[in-house]
Design a protein around this motif. Structure first.
Motif, PDB file in Angstrom:
ATOM      1  N   ARG A 204       0.819  -1.208   0.000  1.00 35.94           N
ATOM      2  CA  ARG A 204       0.000   0.000   0.000  1.00 35.94           C
ATOM      3  C   ARG A 204       0.856   1.262   0.000  1.00 35.94           C
ATOM      4  O   ARG A 204       0.451   2.294  -0.533  1.00 35.94           O
ATOM      5  CB  ARG A 204      -0.919  -0.028   1.222  1.00 35.94           C
ATOM      6  CG  ARG A 204      -1.955   1.061   1.302  1.00 35.94           C
ATOM      7  CD  ARG A 204      -2.902   0.817   2.456  1.00 35.94           C
ATOM      8  NE  ARG A 204      -2.198   0.711   3.728  1.00 35.94           N
ATOM      9  CZ  ARG A 204      -2.790   0.383   4.885  1.00 35.94           C
ATOM     10  NH1 ARG A 204      -4.077   0.109   4.903  1.00 35.94           N
ATOM     11  NH2 ARG A 204      -2.089   0.313   6.005  1.00 35.94           N
ATOM     12  N   ASN A 205       2.068   1.184   0.557  1.00 34.51           N
ATOM     13  CA  ASN A 205       2.874   2.385   0.772  1.00 34.51           C
ATOM     14  C   ASN A 205       4.161   2.448  -0.044  1.00 34.51           C
ATOM     15  O   ASN A 205       4.708   3.535  -0.245  1.00 34.51           O
ATOM     16  CB  ASN A 205       3.224   2.500   2.266  1.00 34.51           C
ATOM     17  CG  ASN A 205       1.994   2.620   3.153  1.00 34.51           C
ATOM     18  OD1 ASN A 205       1.110   3.416   2.875  1.00 34.51           O
ATOM     19  ND2 ASN A 205       1.928   1.815   4.191  1.00 34.51           N
ATOM     20  N   ALA A 206       4.665   1.306  -0.505  1.00 35.39           N
ATOM     21  CA  ALA A 206       5.950   1.269  -1.205  1.00 35.39           C
ATOM     22  C   ALA A 206       5.788   1.622  -2.677  1.00 35.39           C
ATOM     23  O   ALA A 206       4.693   1.517  -3.241  1.00 35.39           O
ATOM     24  CB  ALA A 206       6.574  -0.114  -1.070  1.00 35.39           C
ATOM     25  N   ASP A 207       6.888   2.002  -3.313  1.00 34.83           N
ATOM     26  CA  ASP A 207       6.866   2.121  -4.773  1.00 34.83           C
ATOM     27  C   ASP A 207       7.098   0.740  -5.373  1.00 34.83           C
ATOM     28  O   ASP A 207       7.473  -0.210  -4.667  1.00 34.83           O
ATOM     29  CB  ASP A 207       7.914   3.121  -5.266  1.00 34.83           C
ATOM     30  CG  ASP A 207       9.332   2.770  -4.849  1.00 34.83           C
ATOM     31  OD1 ASP A 207       9.750   1.610  -5.041  1.00 34.83           O
ATOM     32  OD2 ASP A 207      10.042   3.648  -4.326  1.00 34.83           O
ATOM     33  N   ILE A 208       6.860   0.598  -6.662  1.00 35.81           N
ATOM     34  CA  ILE A 208       6.872  -0.720  -7.269  1.00 35.81           C
ATOM     35  C   ILE A 208       8.273  -1.346  -7.260  1.00 35.81           C
ATOM     36  O   ILE A 208       8.411  -2.561  -7.096  1.00 35.81           O
ATOM     37  CB  ILE A 208       6.285  -0.674  -8.698  1.00 35.81           C
ATOM     38  CG1 ILE A 208       5.990  -2.104  -9.199  1.00 35.81           C
ATOM     39  CG2 ILE A 208       7.195   0.092  -9.649  1.00 35.81           C
ATOM     40  CD1 ILE A 208       5.164  -2.144 -10.466  1.00 35.81           C
ATOM     41  N   GLU A 209       9.309  -0.535  -7.409  1.00 36.79           N
ATOM     42  CA  GLU A 209      10.674  -1.077  -7.413  1.00 36.79           C
ATOM     43  C   GLU A 209      11.027  -1.659  -6.050  1.00 36.79           C
ATOM     44  O   GLU A 209      11.609  -2.754  -5.956  1.00 36.79           O
ATOM     45  CB  GLU A 209      11.683   0.009  -7.795  1.00 36.79           C
ATOM     46  CG  GLU A 209      11.599   0.475  -9.231  1.00 36.79           C
ATOM     47  CD  GLU A 209      10.532   1.548  -9.439  1.00 36.79           C
ATOM     48  OE1 GLU A 209       9.923   1.988  -8.426  1.00 36.79           O
ATOM     49  OE2 GLU A 209      10.315   1.930 -10.598  1.00 36.79           O
ATOM     50  N   THR A 210      10.657  -0.959  -4.986  1.00 41.58           N
ATOM     51  CA  THR A 210      10.939  -1.444  -3.637  1.00 41.58           C
ATOM     52  C   THR A 210      10.135  -2.698  -3.340  1.00 41.58           C
ATOM     53  O   THR A 210      10.648  -3.668  -2.765  1.00 41.58           O
ATOM     54  CB  THR A 210      10.622  -0.359  -2.597  1.00 41.58           C
ATOM     55  OG1 THR A 210      11.320   0.846  -2.935  1.00 41.58           O
ATOM     56  CG2 THR A 210      11.026  -0.795  -1.205  1.00 41.58           C
ATOM     57  N   PHE A 211       8.870  -2.707  -3.750  1.00 41.55           N
ATOM     58  CA  PHE A 211       8.029  -3.883  -3.507  1.00 41.55           C
ATOM     59  C   PHE A 211       8.527  -5.084  -4.306  1.00 41.55           C
ATOM     60  O   PHE A 211       8.497  -6.220  -3.819  1.00 41.55           O
ATOM     61  CB  PHE A 211       6.574  -3.577  -3.854  1.00 41.55           C
ATOM     62  CG  PHE A 211       5.632  -4.679  -3.466  1.00 41.55           C
ATOM     63  CD1 PHE A 211       5.265  -4.856  -2.144  1.00 41.55           C
ATOM     64  CD2 PHE A 211       5.129  -5.554  -4.420  1.00 41.55           C
ATOM     65  CE1 PHE A 211       4.409  -5.885  -1.770  1.00 41.55           C
ATOM     66  CE2 PHE A 211       4.271  -6.585  -4.057  1.00 41.55           C
ATOM     67  CZ  PHE A 211       3.914  -6.750  -2.726  1.00 41.55           C
ATOM     68  N   ALA A 212       8.993  -4.856  -5.518  1.00 39.38           N
ATOM     69  CA  ALA A 212       9.488  -5.951  -6.359  1.00 39.38           C
ATOM     70  C   ALA A 212      10.681  -6.647  -5.721  1.00 39.38           C
ATOM     71  O   ALA A 212      10.915  -7.833  -5.962  1.00 39.38           O
ATOM     72  CB  ALA A 212       9.864  -5.417  -7.736  1.00 39.38           C
TER      73      ALA A 212
END
Length: 265
Positions: A204-212
């Motif tokens: 919900r809070n991270a950007d996609i690169e960090t979540f990936a």
């Protein structure tokens, strides 16, 4: 006289296609400025059509259209991104088609939604670049928030009490996690581990690169996929056709049949 230009340009993602007649196709487009709309491509299925390769589903294109009485008509198309890496991988194709169906289900015709357009392009670009399949969970969580259905993950969705750090039921009908006292009246759902809950909060809070970059094991990935699929289909009040396809492709890639996890009636 209408102030709308008879011919207009836009950028868009081709969501789906249905063929009509001998050579025409009606395409559903999600545009950055025009929202979602249907338009007809005359003769696009002919071998010599100049627009044929630019109007395939899961293609991002620059488009020129002429307004018509019932359907607008494509007059020019130029590919921005054909997403070739996605097309060459069965699992990524299934995930991209699932994202496209979600966009289709969660939008209405001609309602401008640039935030959602940017969101779907972001996840497709990530899949094209080789991001892991779980980035689709990020897309689902962002889509829910953008559509006004942000999951309640910080307190009980039914009574509002603070939740302990323990396995907790996520109920589609309640709109999020529910405490042990409210579980019986919640309408069912899936039990989520503490790790699963933390991953959803992070999405919900991270950007996609960090979540990936997260490491998510197969069991957790399957639970998250099933949980968010339940939630989205509950909100859409319809079965998402691509869900079964995504699940079947995932089973093929694992070479086994996996039972749906964590279901609570």
């Amino acid at each position: 006289m209408s102030d709308r230009a008879r011919v207009y340009k836009t950028e868009g993602l081709i969501l789906r296609r249905r063929n009509v007649g001998e050579a025409d196709s009606i395409l559903t487009v999600f545009s950055d400025r025009e929202g979602k709309f249907d338009a007809i491509a005359r003769g696009v299925r002919k071998a010599r059509s100049r627009m044929r390769g630019h109007l395939e589903p899961l293609t991002r294109s620059r488009l020129m259209l002429a307004r018509g009485r019932s359907l607008d008509v494509f007059t020019q198309a130029e590919t921005i991104n054909p997403y070739r890496n996605i097309r060459e991988d069965l699992e990524r194709t299934a995930l991209a088609l699932y994202c496209a169906e979600l966009v289709d289900r969660f939008t209405i015709e001609h309602a401008e939604n640039p935030g959602l357009y940017d969101l779907v392009i972001t996840v497709l670009d990530a899949l094209e670049a080789g991001a892991p399949a779980h980035v689709v969970r990020w897309f689902e969580m962002q889509l829910l928030a953008l559509s006004g259905y942000d999951l309640q993950l910080d307190a009980c969705a039914s009574c509002g009490t603070r939740l302990p750090e323990a396995d907790t039921l996520l109920s589609p009908s309640a709109g999020g996690l529910v405490c042990a006292n409210c579980r019986a009246a919640s309408g069912g759902g899936r039990m989520l581990s503490v790790r699963a809950i933390k991953v959803l909060r992070f999405a919900r809070n991270a950007d996609i690169e960090t979540f990936a970059a997260l490491r998510i094991d197969e069991t957790l990935a399957h639970l998250l996929r099933a949980t968010l699929s339940d939630m989205l289909q509950h909100i859409a009040e319809a079965e998402l056709r691509s869900v079964r396809y995504v699940d079947e492709v995932a089973r093929l890639s694992r070479g086994q049949t996996t039972r749906s996890p964590g279901t609570v009636q």
